[in-house]
Design an enzyme around this catalytic site. Structure first.
Site, PDB file in Angstrom:
ATOM      1  N   CYS A  86       0.824  -1.209   0.000  1.00  0.00           N
ATOM      2  CA  CYS A  86       0.000   0.000   0.000  1.00  0.00           C
ATOM      3  C   CYS A  86       0.861   1.263   0.000  1.00  0.00           C
ATOM      4  O   CYS A  86       1.527   1.545  -0.983  1.00  0.00           O
ATOM      5  CB  CYS A  86      -0.990  -0.046   1.164  1.00  0.00           C
ATOM      6  N   HIS A 203      -3.732  -5.490   1.065  1.00  0.00           N
ATOM      7  CA  HIS A 203      -3.106  -5.701   2.377  1.00  0.00           C
ATOM      8  C   HIS A 203      -3.100  -7.170   2.779  1.00  0.00           C
ATOM      9  O   HIS A 203      -4.026  -7.616   3.477  1.00  0.00           O
ATOM     10  CB  HIS A 203      -3.888  -4.919   3.442  1.00  0.00           C
ATOM     11  N   GLU A 205      -1.347  -8.526   5.042  1.00  0.00           N
ATOM     12  CA  GLU A 205      -1.191  -8.633   6.498  1.00  0.00           C
ATOM     13  C   GLU A 205      -2.524  -8.489   7.228  1.00  0.00           C
ATOM     14  O   GLU A 205      -2.626  -8.810   8.407  1.00  0.00           O
ATOM     15  CB  GLU A 205      -0.165  -7.595   6.991  1.00  0.00           C
TER      16      GLU A 205
END
Lengths: 230, 85
Positions: A86, A203, A205
């Site tokens: 990002c 994302h 994560e």
């Protein structure tokens, strides 16, 4: 294996990345302060999401000159693995680690939703644990995610198998390539020439546990672990 | 050393989709400015600096644009005005 996660002023996914590495992957992680010239002997660097320096001037434009980035750039040039997520992707483009740029979404709106991504290549240190063509559900949350590069660069990325993820499907037509931000050729993630720097707007994560709605992103961390410790 | 105030215009490169410019053009059409063909929205940056002379001030500003103020992949810049202060 140790993941070094850079904290810039305005980073807001550094703790998410930390949790993914420590709790789900079971590896070490440490935060790297933007003002330091110290990578703490990390094996992998994560440039996390957020709004470093308030996105002033352009997203990533100022973070790219912070002290720690000079070390990160050196680390990447020596072949060290860098996962740029990002805002990290925006910083990596500004730093010249990846080609192209990320511009304001075509809709001019911040988009925050779960998207489907297709794995375009498994021949990278970031995707070797997936199957080619596999579809992942991973969240996006950005205002400046429109991947833009000239045609020659896009052709080169495709020709060399460096487009790693594409946005898949969309409202109305699930089979059409589609991008939630206007990215050229629906590109969601690319690797550099040497294959050791991955930039992606989604994302992973935030998709590492069923509680989060998806654990499809964990494979990226597992792929890095498999390659770096091999 | 003399002091200069330099203004720089930074605009999206022609040919690159500029949704902000398009939205502004649409709004101008709605307001009745039917003659508007195209709008591009960029940034206007004013730098106060010290330099040996005007030429050096301009060169220094161009370096700033190439390294930080403009993105060479997607934006063009031009020095809009130079003023000795």
């Amino acid at each position: 294996m140790k993941f070094g996660i850079v904290t810039f002023p305005g980073s807001n996914c550094d703790y998410d990345a930390y949790q993914a590495v420590v709790e789900k992957l079971g590896e070490d992680a440490t935060f790297l302060w933007h003002k330091d010239h110290d990578l703490h002997e990390s094996d992998v660097i994560v440039l996390p999401g957020g709004f470093s320096y308030g996105d002033y001037l352009r997203a990533g434009a100022i973070a790219r000159f912070s002290p720690v980035m000079q070390d990160v750039i050196g680390f990447a040039k020596r072949g060290g693995p860098v996962l740029a997520i990002c805002n990290g992707f925006q910083i990596a483009c500004e730093a010249g680690l990846l080609p192209g740029a990320l511009l304001r979404n075509t809709s001019l709106k911040f988009v925050c939703e779960t998207v489907r991504l297709r794995i375009e290549t498994t021949d990278t240190m970031f995707t070797n644990r997936y199957e080619r063509g596999a579809v992942l559900r991973v969240p996006i949350a950005h205002g400046d995610g429109r991947y833009t590069a000239d045609d020659a660069t896009l052709d080169k990325l495709e020709g060399e198998g460096r487009v790693v993820f594409r946005y898949l499907g969309g409202p109305g037509d699930a089979d059409e390539w589609w991008s939630p931000n206007g990215s050229m050729r629906s590109i969601a993630g690319i690797v550099n020439d040497a294959g050791n720097v991955l930039g992606m707007m989604p994302h992973p994560e935030r998709a590492v546990d069923p509680l989060l709605g998806s654990e499809d992103g964990l494979g990226i961390f597992e792929s890095m672990l498999a390659r770096v410790t091999a | 050393m003399s002091r200069y105030r330099i203004a720089v215009h930074i605009v999206p490169r022609r040919g690159i989709l500029d949704p902000q410019g398009k939205t502004v053009a649409d709004a101008l059409h709605t307001l009745g400015f039917g003659s508007v063909r195209d709008v591009h929205v960029g940034r206007h940056i004013v730098v106060d600096l010290e330099a040996r002379d005007q030429k050096a001030a301009e060169q220094s500003t161009r370096d700033m644009c190439e390294r930080l103020l403009a993105n060479p992949v997607t934006e063009d810049f031009e020095i809009a005005s130079v003023e000795a202060t």
